[in-house]
Design a protein around this motif. Structure first.
Motif, PDB file in Angstrom:
ATOM      1  N   VAL A  99       0.816  -1.205   0.035  1.00 36.11           N
ATOM      2  CA  VAL A  99       0.091   0.024   0.070  1.00 36.11           C
ATOM      3  C   VAL A  99       0.958   1.207   0.011  1.00 36.11           C
ATOM      4  O   VAL A  99       0.559   2.201  -0.913  1.00 36.11           O
ATOM      5  N   PRO A 100       1.833   1.457   0.946  1.00 42.22           N
ATOM      6  CA  PRO A 100       2.398   2.491   0.936  1.00 42.22           C
ATOM      7  C   PRO A 100       3.266   2.906  -0.410  1.00 42.22           C
ATOM      8  O   PRO A 100       3.301   4.254  -0.967  1.00 42.22           O
ATOM      9  N   VAL A 101       3.555   2.007  -1.098  1.00 38.85           N
ATOM     10  CA  VAL A 101       4.506   2.179  -2.456  1.00 38.85           C
ATOM     11  C   VAL A 101       3.360   2.690  -3.648  1.00 38.85           C
ATOM     12  O   VAL A 101       3.482   3.464  -4.116  1.00 38.85           O
ATOM     13  N   MET A 102       2.326   1.897  -3.500  1.00 38.10           N
ATOM     14  CA  MET A 102       1.182   2.320  -4.441  1.00 38.10           C
ATOM     15  C   MET A 102       0.567   3.605  -4.307  1.00 38.10           C
ATOM     16  O   MET A 102       0.090   4.462  -5.167  1.00 38.10           O
ATOM     17  N   ARG A 103       0.435   3.910  -2.956  1.00 41.84           N
ATOM     18  CA  ARG A 103      -0.279   5.408  -2.580  1.00 41.84           C
ATOM     19  C   ARG A 103       0.774   6.409  -2.955  1.00 41.84           C
ATOM     20  O   ARG A 103       0.354   7.427  -3.609  1.00 41.84           O
ATOM     21  N   THR A 104       1.887   6.134  -2.702  1.00 44.35           N
ATOM     22  CA  THR A 104       3.008   7.075  -3.250  1.00 44.35           C
ATOM     23  C   THR A 104       3.001   7.373  -4.845  1.00 44.35           C
ATOM     24  O   THR A 104       3.105   8.396  -5.419  1.00 44.35           O
ATOM     25  N   ILE A 105       3.007   6.140  -5.701  1.00 41.38           N
ATOM     26  CA  ILE A 105       2.772   6.366  -7.050  1.00 41.38           C
ATOM     27  C   ILE A 105       1.698   7.020  -7.314  1.00 41.38           C
ATOM     28  O   ILE A 105       1.600   7.898  -8.103  1.00 41.38           O
ATOM     29  N   LYS A 106       0.530   6.890  -7.145  1.00 41.37           N
ATOM     30  CA  LYS A 106      -0.681   7.335  -7.253  1.00 41.37           C
ATOM     31  C   LYS A 106      -0.646   8.867  -7.132  1.00 41.37           C
ATOM     32  O   LYS A 106      -1.126   9.551  -7.774  1.00 41.37           O
ATOM     33  N   ALA A 107      -0.052   9.273  -5.765  1.00 46.65           N
ATOM     34  CA  ALA A 107      -0.133  10.537  -5.340  1.00 46.65           C
ATOM     35  C   ALA A 107       0.984  11.300  -6.478  1.00 46.65           C
ATOM     36  O   ALA A 107       0.618  12.306  -6.793  1.00 46.65           O
ATOM     37  N   TRP A 108       2.091  10.674  -6.764  1.00 44.53           N
ATOM     38  CA  TRP A 108       2.967  11.352  -7.417  1.00 44.53           C
ATOM     39  C   TRP A 108       2.252  11.583  -8.920  1.00 44.53           C
ATOM     40  O   TRP A 108       2.515  12.842  -9.528  1.00 44.53           O
ATOM     41  N   ALA A 109       1.592  10.588  -9.666  1.00 46.38           N
ATOM     42  CA  ALA A 109       1.105  10.655 -10.872  1.00 46.38           C
ATOM     43  C   ALA A 109      -0.078  12.038 -10.840  1.00 46.38           C
ATOM     44  O   ALA A 109      -0.065  12.832 -11.385  1.00 46.38           O
ATOM     45  N   GLU A 110      -0.649  12.015  -9.636  1.00 46.14           N
ATOM     46  CA  GLU A 110      -1.673  12.995  -9.655  1.00 46.14           C
ATOM     47  C   GLU A 110      -1.096  14.468  -9.560  1.00 46.14           C
ATOM     48  O   GLU A 110      -1.516  15.569  -9.986  1.00 46.14           O
ATOM     49  N   GLU A 111      -0.102  14.571  -8.394  1.00 45.62           N
ATOM     50  CA  GLU A 111       0.794  15.833  -8.402  1.00 45.62           C
ATOM     51  C   GLU A 111       1.481  16.340  -9.487  1.00 45.62           C
ATOM     52  O   GLU A 111       1.851  17.467  -9.516  1.00 45.62           O
ATOM     53  N   ASN A 112       1.812  15.461 -10.242  1.00 45.06           N
ATOM     54  CA  ASN A 112       2.777  15.764 -11.527  1.00 45.06           C
ATOM     55  C   ASN A 112       2.191  15.793 -12.687  1.00 45.06           C
ATOM     56  O   ASN A 112       2.877  16.248 -13.601  1.00 45.06           O
ATOM     57  N   MET A 113       0.760  15.733 -12.919  1.00 46.09           N
ATOM     58  CA  MET A 113       0.169  15.577 -14.146  1.00 46.09           C
ATOM     59  C   MET A 113       0.128  16.803 -15.122  1.00 46.09           C
ATOM     60  O   MET A 113       0.434  16.512 -16.107  1.00 46.09           O
ATOM     61  N   ASP A 114       0.034  17.865 -14.206  1.00 49.49           N
ATOM     62  CA  ASP A 114       0.047  19.195 -15.133  1.00 49.49           C
ATOM     63  C   ASP A 114       1.630  19.446 -15.819  1.00 49.49           C
ATOM     64  O   ASP A 114       1.738  19.849 -16.989  1.00 49.49           O
ATOM     65  N   GLU A 115       2.538  18.897 -15.092  1.00 52.01           N
ATOM     66  CA  GLU A 115       3.806  19.188 -15.531  1.00 52.01           C
ATOM     67  C   GLU A 115       4.329  17.877 -16.608  1.00 52.01           C
ATOM     68  O   GLU A 115       4.880  18.531 -17.805  1.00 52.01           O
TER      69      GLU A 115
END
Length: 129
Positions: A99-115
């Motif tokens: 879970v921590p790995v998957m949550r981190t990847i999901k959050a990274w994708a959401e946070e960096n999508m504009d860039e």
């Protein structure tokens, strides 16, 4: 000469095509697996709840993904006899460790999508692409 379990474990190299760790990495990097693990992180879910959370996943893909997660020991499936039959899915302790790995990847994708979208636009507009 026999190979001990720890020696075999140390020999896993996901860069090698036939390595079991490579196959596991392929499995857990699947988008549906990632989203299923994230959806189950807060507790057991019924199949219908998962299909509602995972918008646009086909019934076939959801079923297939859940079965492979169950086979790999990441998810449990509990059937409760009722009308209709109730089927719940939950993460095992092994699944919870992901879970921590998957949550981190999901959050990274959401946070960096504009860039990422801006980079794609720049790349696509460049001559010769």
């Amino acid at each position: 000469m026999t190979t001990t379990r720890s020696e075999a474990h140390a020999a896993y190299d996901a860069y090698l095509a036939q390595c079991p760790a490579r196959h596991l990495l392929d499995r857990i990097s699947n988008k549906w697996v990632s989203l299923i693990v994230n959806a189950l992180a807060d507790g057991p879910q019924r199949y219908t709840e998962l299909s509602r959370i995972l918008v646009s996943v086909s019934q076939k893909m959801l079923t297939q993904s859940l079965r492979t997660l169950e086979r790999d020991g990441l998810v449990t499936r509990t059937v409760t006899p009722s009308v209709p039959v109730r089927v719940d899915y939950a993460l095992t302790s092994l699944g919870e460790s992901l879970v921590p790995v998957m949550r981190t990847i999901k959050a990274w994708a959401e946070e960096n999508m504009d860039e990422v979208l801006a980079a794609r636009s720049t790349y696509d507009a460049a001559p010769g692409v």
